[in-house]
Design an enzyme around this catalytic site. Structure first.
Site, mmCIF file in Angstrom:
data_model
loop_
_atom_site.group_PDB
_atom_site.id
_atom_site.type_symbol
_atom_site.label_atom_id
_atom_site.label_comp_id
_atom_site.label_asym_id
_atom_site.label_seq_id
_atom_site.Cartn_x
_atom_site.Cartn_y
_atom_site.Cartn_z
ATOM 1 N N GLU A 29 45.619 47.267 37.156
ATOM 2 C CA GLU A 29 44.366 47.064 37.889
ATOM 3 C C GLU A 29 43.569 46.089 37.045
ATOM 4 O O GLU A 29 43.085 46.435 35.966
ATOM 5 C CB GLU A 29 43.622 48.391 38.082
ATOM 6 C CG GLU A 29 42.530 48.298 39.148
ATOM 7 C CD GLU A 29 41.174 47.940 38.588
ATOM 8 O OE1 GLU A 29 40.859 46.724 38.548
ATOM 9 O OE2 GLU A 29 40.440 48.852 38.197
ATOM 10 N N CYS A 63 34.722 46.876 37.599
ATOM 11 C CA CYS A 63 35.783 45.975 38.053
ATOM 12 C C CYS A 63 35.589 45.536 39.494
ATOM 13 O O CYS A 63 35.916 44.402 39.860
ATOM 14 C CB CYS A 63 37.153 46.626 37.857
ATOM 15 S SG CYS A 63 37.292 48.275 38.543
#
Length: 503
Positions: A272, A307
């Site tokens: 990720e 993120c």
């Protein structure tokens, strides 16, 4: 004891508790703390004050070897994965209960180590940590295999089995939560794990491992090696006895990890790797004030160190000026910097002065490229790595500030005229983690969500969801999914067994 019970404590209360903290500085291997083999250490620094909290044991490749070897022994003798499912569930639930009981301590470690406001840890991070552990504990005895239809003289079964030893490398922006997003399914699946937390904020993860053992988790099943990514992270990713690496962090490091897999044992790699999420505001949205408030939170929560931060604000030209005015006003009202231990603080520092420098250089470049900063950044004095929220208008898709992840409290606004233009601007990006659309028209929402190149999309909200929501992205945002039940089986492998019933 509820983790939310003590949010009414004062700054002086938290300061007194912080002064009495017992910080564990060792590596956690085979169920206990120990020094690094070469006796190296590194400083854990409070980014709000610049003061050293503790000198942490610096794990190197030899320490990774020791941790993996202990995890391999635990895997081979089956002390964890051969336990009855209900027994592993009991340990996981006990673990969650201990995390809850030690919530104040963990919140303080997170607050001091990373600079996150104490109220955010108590109200957001810790409740999500508990939900994650308990969700995956509940999944343990819900796994099912299959018996396929075959000829009468054969029996074919398909089952899921754990992988073995998994390496996890986790980031500093949500040290506890991002670790648990990986640890809970890894352990629920029956694997052993070696965790390399971010060297900028290792304290809460080190304590988390000890609580797992206190909960009844066998020694050697959950190990922690603190250290740098270049040394400890690389050694973990290259290790031939590690069956999978799971990582949250930068795209550049994610690419290295894929290479390390090929150089070693072709271990699975789950990544990720960040984002640059667009929020699209159509002219028919329901409530401009509500949309602006969510937009502000979508980029400035956690000082923008998220993120999936919604840093690209794509606003229909008819709304642009009033959107910007309200965005500036609400940001100044909602985000006030201060001591992270103060419950009134809504904006903590960035994780380090080095990161602050990176963010400032990106803002300077945006100005040089022709963008205009309409939310001025006040000068902060003192030792903390504070960065005020910033908003740039007049940006375009060829600017680095629009294309590259800043990972700080920095947003851009771009005006558009048509739905097609909005989608083009949104998708013209190397990342594809998340996106949102604000509209009152269901047909528009459905059409745009279908066209957006993002793994997580929201309509008339941003950041909402629960444990039923797979979290991960498209393109350079990576290839993995966290949270959802499918992440449990991603830490398992399928075994097909064909039995010949006639002799």
């Amino acid at each position: 004891m509820s983790t939310l019970a003590n949010t009414n404590r004062s700054l002086s209360d938290w300061q007194a508790m912080a002064a009495g903290l017992n910080i564990q500085t060792g590596l956690f291997i085979d169920g206990h703390y120990q020094s690094a083999k070469r006796q190296g250490s590194f400083a854990s620094v409070n980014p709000a004050t610049g003061q050293t909290l503790a000198m942490m044991a610096l794990g190197e490749a030899c320490d990774v070897d020791a941790a993996v070897a202990n995890a391999q022994v635990a895997w081979r003798d089956g002390r964890w994965h051969k336990l009855a499912p209900r027994q592993r569930m009991d340990v996981m639930f006990n673990w969650a209960n201990l995390v809850e009981q030690h919530g104040d301590e963990l919140a303080l470690l997170e607050c001091l180590d990373m600079g996150k406001p104490i109220t955010d840890v108590l109200n957001i991070d810790l409740p999500d940590v508990l939900r994650t552990i308990r969700f995956f504990a509940e999944c343990i005895d819900k796994l099912e295999g299959a018996v396929t239809h075959t000829a009468a003289n054969a029996l074919h079964t398909i089952v899921h089995e754990p992988l073995g030893v998994v390496g996890a490398i986790t980031p500093w922006n949500y040290p506890l939560l991002m670790a648990v997003w990986k640890l809970a399914p890894i352990l629920a699946a029956g694997n052993c794990v070696v965790l390399k937390p971010a060297e900028q904020a290792p304290l809460s993860c080190t304590r988390l491992a000890q609580l797992f053992v206190q909960a009844g988790g066998p020694a050697g099943v959950f190990n922690v090696v603190n250290g740098t990514g270049q040394e400890a992270g690389r050694a973990l990713a290259l290790h031939h006895d590690v069956a999978k690496i799971t990582f949250t962090g930068s795209t550049a490091v994610g690419k290295l990890l894929m290479g390390y897999s090929g150089q070693s044992n072709m271990k699975r790699v789950a990544l990720e790797t960040g984002g640059k999420s667009p929020q699209i505001f159509m002219p028919d949205l329901y409530d401009l004030d509500a949309a602006v408030d969510r937009a502000v939170g979508g980029i400035f929560d956690n000082a923008g160190q998220v993120c999936n931060a919604g840093s690209r604000l794509l606003v229909h030209r008819s709304l642009h000026d009033q959107f910007v005015d309200r965005f500036v006003t609400r940001t100044r009202e909602l985000y006030q910097p201060g001591d992270p231990l103060d419950p009134a603080t809504t904006l903590g520092p960035l994780a380090s002065h080095a990161h602050l420098g990176n963010v400032q250089r990106r803002m300077d470049q945006a100005l040089a490229d022709g963008a205009t900063q309409v939310l001025p950044t006040p000068a902060f004095t003192g030792p903390g790595a504070f960065c005020a929220p910033a908003l740039f208008v007049g940006a375009h898709n060829r600017m680095a500030i629009v294309q590259e992840e800043v990972f700080g409290p920095v947003a851009t606004v771009q005006a558009f005229d048509t739905e097609q233009e909005a989608l083009m601007l949104a998708n013209d990006c190397q990342f594809g983690l998340a996106a949102s659309v604000w509209t009152s028209d269901l047909n528009t929402a459905h059409r745009m969500v279908s066209a957006l190149e993002a793994g997580v999309t929201w309509v008339n909200c941003f950041g909402d969801g629960d444990m039923s929501q797979p979290f991960g992205g498209y393109k350079l945002s990576g290839n993995s999914r966290d949270k959802h039940a499918s992440s449990l089986t991603s830490y398992m492998q399928i075994k097909s067994s064909w039995f010949n019933l006639q002799r």
